[in-house]
Scaffold this active site. Structure first.
Site, PDB file in Angstrom:
ATOM      1  N   LYS A 167      -3.102   5.174  11.239  1.00  0.00           N
ATOM      2  CA  LYS A 167      -2.001   4.662  10.428  1.00  0.00           C
ATOM      3  C   LYS A 167      -2.578   3.843   9.270  1.00  0.00           C
ATOM      4  O   LYS A 167      -3.441   2.992   9.487  1.00  0.00           O
ATOM      5  CB  LYS A 167      -1.100   3.758  11.275  1.00  0.00           C
ATOM      6  CG  LYS A 167       0.037   3.140  10.469  1.00  0.00           C
ATOM      7  CD  LYS A 167       0.741   2.011  11.196  1.00  0.00           C
ATOM      8  CE  LYS A 167       1.758   1.373  10.267  1.00  0.00           C
ATOM      9  NZ  LYS A 167       2.294   0.103  10.727  1.00  0.00           N
ATOM     10  N   CYS A 217      -2.730  -7.206  21.904  1.00  0.00           N
ATOM     11  CA  CYS A 217      -1.596  -6.475  21.338  1.00  0.00           C
ATOM     12  C   CYS A 217      -1.972  -4.999  21.250  1.00  0.00           C
ATOM     13  O   CYS A 217      -3.031  -4.657  20.704  1.00  0.00           O
ATOM     14  CB  CYS A 217      -1.275  -7.020  19.952  1.00  0.00           C
ATOM     15  SG  CYS A 217      -0.086  -6.009  19.082  1.00  0.00           S
ATOM     16  N   HIS A 265       0.863  -1.188   0.000  1.00  0.00           N
ATOM     17  CA  HIS A 265       0.000   0.000   0.000  1.00  0.00           C
ATOM     18  C   HIS A 265       0.894   1.231   0.000  1.00  0.00           C
ATOM     19  O   HIS A 265       2.131   1.117  -0.048  1.00  0.00           O
ATOM     20  CB  HIS A 265      -0.991  -0.035   1.170  1.00  0.00           C
ATOM     21  CG  HIS A 265      -0.366  -0.114   2.544  1.00  0.00           C
ATOM     22  ND1 HIS A 265       0.393   0.895   3.075  1.00  0.00           N
ATOM     23  CD2 HIS A 265      -0.383  -1.100   3.480  1.00  0.00           C
ATOM     24  CE1 HIS A 265       0.809   0.558   4.288  1.00  0.00           C
ATOM     25  NE2 HIS A 265       0.352  -0.663   4.554  1.00  0.00           N
ATOM     26  N   HIS A 294      -2.007  -4.255  17.272  1.00  0.00           N
ATOM     27  CA  HIS A 294      -2.991  -4.897  16.394  1.00  0.00           C
ATOM     28  C   HIS A 294      -4.354  -5.136  17.057  1.00  0.00           C
ATOM     29  O   HIS A 294      -5.308  -5.498  16.367  1.00  0.00           O
ATOM     30  CB  HIS A 294      -2.439  -6.229  15.878  1.00  0.00           C
ATOM     31  CG  HIS A 294      -1.272  -6.049  14.957  1.00  0.00           C
ATOM     32  ND1 HIS A 294       0.041  -6.238  15.356  1.00  0.00           N
ATOM     33  CD2 HIS A 294      -1.211  -5.668  13.662  1.00  0.00           C
ATOM     34  CE1 HIS A 294       0.842  -5.985  14.343  1.00  0.00           C
ATOM     35  NE2 HIS A 294       0.129  -5.644  13.307  1.00  0.00           N
ATOM     36  N   LYS A 326      -3.353  -2.506   6.263  1.00  0.00           N
ATOM     37  CA  LYS A 326      -4.350  -3.446   5.759  1.00  0.00           C
ATOM     38  C   LYS A 326      -5.410  -3.682   6.828  1.00  0.00           C
ATOM     39  O   LYS A 326      -6.605  -3.675   6.551  1.00  0.00           O
ATOM     40  CB  LYS A 326      -3.640  -4.751   5.400  1.00  0.00           C
ATOM     41  CG  LYS A 326      -4.473  -5.677   4.541  1.00  0.00           C
ATOM     42  CD  LYS A 326      -3.689  -6.896   4.133  1.00  0.00           C
ATOM     43  CE  LYS A 326      -3.344  -7.762   5.344  1.00  0.00           C
ATOM     44  NZ  LYS A 326      -3.054  -9.152   5.051  1.00  0.00           N
ATOM     45  N   CYS A 363       2.889  -9.086  14.999  1.00  0.00           N
ATOM     46  CA  CYS A 363       4.133  -8.315  15.168  1.00  0.00           C
ATOM     47  C   CYS A 363       5.339  -9.232  15.049  1.00  0.00           C
ATOM     48  O   CYS A 363       6.452  -8.750  14.881  1.00  0.00           O
ATOM     49  CB  CYS A 363       4.236  -7.677  16.545  1.00  0.00           C
ATOM     50  SG  CYS A 363       3.008  -6.467  16.956  1.00  0.00           S
ATOM     51  N   HIS A 371       4.007   1.538   2.332  1.00  0.00           N
ATOM     52  CA  HIS A 371       5.228   0.848   1.894  1.00  0.00           C
ATOM     53  C   HIS A 371       5.924   1.668   0.796  1.00  0.00           C
ATOM     54  O   HIS A 371       7.143   1.820   0.800  1.00  0.00           O
ATOM     55  CB  HIS A 371       4.900  -0.537   1.319  1.00  0.00           C
ATOM     56  CG  HIS A 371       4.240  -1.463   2.284  1.00  0.00           C
ATOM     57  ND1 HIS A 371       2.968  -1.946   2.095  1.00  0.00           N
ATOM     58  CD2 HIS A 371       4.667  -2.006   3.452  1.00  0.00           C
ATOM     59  CE1 HIS A 371       2.638  -2.743   3.097  1.00  0.00           C
ATOM     60  NE2 HIS A 371       3.648  -2.784   3.949  1.00  0.00           N
ATOM     61  N   CYS A 395       2.857 -11.769  20.077  1.00  0.00           N
ATOM     62  CA  CYS A 395       1.892 -11.350  19.047  1.00  0.00           C
ATOM     63  C   CYS A 395       2.329 -11.932  17.708  1.00  0.00           C
ATOM     64  O   CYS A 395       3.401 -11.575  17.210  1.00  0.00           O
ATOM     65  CB  CYS A 395       1.793  -9.831  18.929  1.00  0.00           C
ATOM     66  SG  CYS A 395       0.754  -9.354  17.513  1.00  0.00           S
TER      67      CYS A 395
HETATM   68  N1  MSP Z   1       9.269  -7.009   7.764  1.00  0.00           N
HETATM   69  C1  MSP Z   1       9.361  -5.973   8.731  1.00  0.00           C
HETATM   70  C2  MSP Z   1      10.620  -5.128   8.513  1.00  0.00           C
HETATM   71  C3  MSP Z   1      11.893  -5.911   8.554  1.00  0.00           C
HETATM   72  S1  MSP Z   1      13.263  -4.860   8.215  1.00  0.00           S
HETATM   73  C4  MSP Z   1      14.603  -5.813   8.536  1.00  0.00           C
HETATM   74  C5  MSP Z   1       8.149  -5.074   8.604  1.00  0.00           C
HETATM   75  N2  MSP Z   1       7.442  -5.170   7.473  1.00  0.00           N
HETATM   76  S2  MSP Z   1       6.119  -4.310   7.131  1.00  0.00           S
HETATM   77  O1  MSP Z   1       5.696  -4.742   5.823  1.00  0.00           O
HETATM   78  O2  MSP Z   1       5.182  -4.402   8.191  1.00  0.00           O
HETATM   79  O3  MSP Z   1       6.572  -2.798   7.087  1.00  0.00           O
HETATM   80  C6  MSP Z   1       7.611  -2.416   6.201  1.00  0.00           C
HETATM   81  C7  MSP Z   1       7.911  -0.924   6.339  1.00  0.00           C
HETATM   82  O4  MSP Z   1       6.787  -0.179   5.884  1.00  0.00           O
HETATM   83  C8  MSP Z   1       8.198  -0.501   7.781  1.00  0.00           C
HETATM   84  O5  MSP Z   1       9.296   0.374   7.839  1.00  0.00           O
HETATM   85  C9  MSP Z   1       6.922   0.206   8.167  1.00  0.00           C
HETATM   86  O6  MSP Z   1       7.115   1.217   9.140  1.00  0.00           O
HETATM   87  C10 MSP Z   1       6.512   0.819   6.833  1.00  0.00           C
HETATM   88  N3  MSP Z   1       5.102   1.155   6.815  1.00  0.00           N
HETATM   89  C11 MSP Z   1       4.031   0.312   6.874  1.00  0.00           C
HETATM   90  N4  MSP Z   1       2.898   1.070   6.947  1.00  0.00           N
HETATM   91  C12 MSP Z   1       3.214   2.387   6.919  1.00  0.00           C
HETATM   92  C13 MSP Z   1       2.485   3.584   6.884  1.00  0.00           C
HETATM   93  N5  MSP Z   1       1.181   3.620   6.964  1.00  0.00           N
HETATM   94  N6  MSP Z   1       3.184   4.728   6.725  1.00  0.00           N
HETATM   95  C14 MSP Z   1       4.554   4.740   6.546  1.00  0.00           C
HETATM   96  N7  MSP Z   1       5.260   3.638   6.589  1.00  0.00           N
HETATM   97  C15 MSP Z   1       4.629   2.461   6.905  1.00  0.00           C
HETATM   98  O7  MSP Z   1       7.910  -4.295   9.517  1.00  0.00           O
END
Ligand code: MSP
Length: 495
Positions: free
Chosen positions: A296, A143, A17, A146, A299, A128, A20, A125
């Site tokens: 935030k 959690c 999304h 979540h 999903k 997480c 990311h 969790c």
């Molecule tokens: N897999 C772990 C990271 C491992 S790094 C060695 C993870 N994955 S994640 O898919 O949940 O998140 C990946 C990145 O996207 C994280 O840095 C997270 O903060 C960022 N984001 C996910 N949702 C976000 C927003 N809504 N806004 C900005 N960044 C966000 O955590």
């Protein structure tokens, strides 16, 4: 200078999304700016494919974790082209090269005496993939992130002696006040650290979807250590037949979101100490994009914006510009398609796009489409020269929005210059000042466009070609204008 920059690697239990995408674009801006400065850049991104979040999502769909990982990793990889990312490699933690190196490094940590067998008892969790301390347990043992029930866990685990690194970590924070940026995140990480460290699980016994532990085949590594090590392992196999570790290690910036702060600023450096590896120079922590509901974007909150749909409608440069104008990097803020449309009209079409088309049109009309080779207007020069240095200075601290704001002030200055000088009037009067005004305008537009290139790589390249100066790394502010032929282009940002 080597400049190694990384993003967090995304879990493949869902599809990408805008949150990311945001982080990947931020990292791309830093990488592109460093390349413009002539640095030897390596930019890494990829996917995190092991562990419970992925195993559970696959089970829910009735597919194997590998099948789910293959399918969703494809969606994350497709972001690269969509977002115009200039990454040098895309790591998947299911790559055999990664798995082999994770085992080597963690075997070293074990051999160095930092691991022991114990029993973990407490809350966990699965979303997480994190063991919770009392402070992280919400009402009814849920959690706090979540909102789902936590699982009571009792499991034989190998433990990493995190507590043994308390003093070394505190020293590192004291000696490197820029280790974590921005400052408020340094303070948050520091508070977590000085709260006192306890040992943490390094392996899982009840889970099969992970990297096997070389000294005990009954365990796999806890997904976070497998994942963090991607930053190191990738350099070993990204280029077949070549090991890039000596050239690029350690990272200049690890770019992450604030939800994964403790993993990157406490667990990860401790692990690097334990493995005799150098620590990254900076961990830069961005905020969260919020949905229109002020939560935030995620999903589970059901408020995601699909980056593929936005880019399809507006183009990638519009999205890249919007995200860092709308939300001050390092902080949280809401984003929406309506907000993007407004900024598109007010800033891209009316300000930058208009400056570009006016400048090219006037060159065509009053100077035979050639930039006059004359000395530039010293007054305008004073406002524009120094821009590249100022941008670099801010991006050294990953102040991505502040740097963009500096550039934008110059875009506005150039539009005011057009109004003040009214070149059409000068042309009508046959004023001798006209070539100076046109050349200064063209050069000012070129300078802001080169500075904007890391933010909007496609449109800026188009405009620089039209200005007859296609080099996106040419950051010199020329004292004397240049005679390159300018050509007109279709409106950059049509209204
Ligand atoms: N897999 C772990 C990271 C491992 S790094 C060695 C993870 N994955 S994640 O898919 O949940 O998140 C990946 C990145 O996207 C994280 O840095 C997270 O903060 C960022 N984001 C996910 N949702 C976000 C927003 N809504 N806004 C900005 N960044 C966000 O955590």
């Amino acid at each position: 200078m080597p400049f190694y920059v990384t993003t967090a690697i995304d879990y493949v239990n869902g599809v990408p999304h805008l949150g990311h995408a945001y982080e990947k674009i931020a990292t791309d801006i830093l990488a592109r700016n460093a390349r413009q400065r002539g640095e030897d850049v390596f930019f890494l991104t990829g996917t995190d494919e092991h562990g419970e979040p992925v195993a559970d999502a696959a089970a829910a769909e009735g597919v194997t974790p590998q099948e789910l990982a293959d399918r969703n990793a494809g969606r994350f990889r497709a972001l690269i082209g969509l977002l115009e990312l200039s990454n040098d490699f895309f790591i998947r933690t299911t790559d055999p090269g990664h798995i082999e190196r994770v085992q080597q490094v963690l075997q070293r940590v074990y051999d160095n005496g930092h691991v022991y067998l114990g029993t973990y008892e407490g809350w966990y969790c699965p979303r997480c993939a994190d063991f919770k301390t009392d402070a992280d347990v919400g009402p009814g043992n849920t959690c706090t992130i979540h909102g789902i029930p936590l699982e009571a866990h009792s499991e034989e685990n190998y433990f990493f002696r995190l507590s043994a690194f308390q003093d070394r970590l505190e020293e590192h924070f004291a000696e490197h006040p820029d280790f974590v940026l921005p400052r408020h995140q340094f303070n948050a990480a520091h508070a977590f650290l000085t709260g006192g460290l306890t040992d943490i699980s390094l392996t899982r016994k009840e889970l099969r979807w992970g990297v096997p532990v070389p000294w005990d085949s009954g365990h796999v590594f806890y997904v976070w250590f497998d994942a963090l090590l991607n930053y190191y392992t990738a350099l070993g196999y990204a280029r077949p037949g070549e090991d890039l570790t000596d050239r690029y290690w350690p990272a200049h910036f690890h770019v992450i979101g604030k939800d994964i702060l403790k993993f990157h600023t406490v667990y990860w450096p401790a692990m690097l100490f334990a493995a005799d590896l150098e620590l990254p120079r900076h961990v830069w922590v961005h905020g969260f994009l919020h949905g229109p509901d002020g939560e935030k974007m995620s999903k589970s909150a059901g408020n995601v914006v699909d980056p593929f749909a936005v880019v399809d409608e507006f183009g990638i440069d519009v999205l890249r510009h919007y995200l860092f104008r709308e939300v001050t990097s390092g902080q949280d803020g809401p984003v929406s398609v309506e907000g993007l449309r407004t900024r598109y009209e007010t800033e891209l079409a009316n300000e930058y796009g208009n400056l570009a088309s006016r400048t090219l049109n006037m060159l065509e009309r009053y100077a035979e489409a050639t930039v006059p080779a004359v000395t530039l207007d010293p007054e305008l020069r004073a406002d524009i020269a120094g821009l590249a240095d100022r941008v670099d200075e801010l991006l050294d601290r990953a102040e991505i929005s502040a740097a963009l704001d500096e550039i934008w002030q110059r875009v506005r200055r150039l539009n005011r210059y057009v109004e003040e000088k009214a070149p059409w009037q000068l042309a009508r009067d046959g004023a001798p000042e006209l070539p100076t005004v046109l050349a200064s305008l063209a050069e000012g537009l070129r300078v802001v466009t080169v500075a904007l290139h890391p933010y909007m790589p496609a449109k800026t390249a188009e405009l620089l070609r039209a200005l007859g100066r296609p080099d996106t790394s040419d950051r010199e502010f020329a004292e004397v204008g240049w005679g390159g032929p300018a050509t007109s282009i279709a409106p950059l940002f049509p209204r």
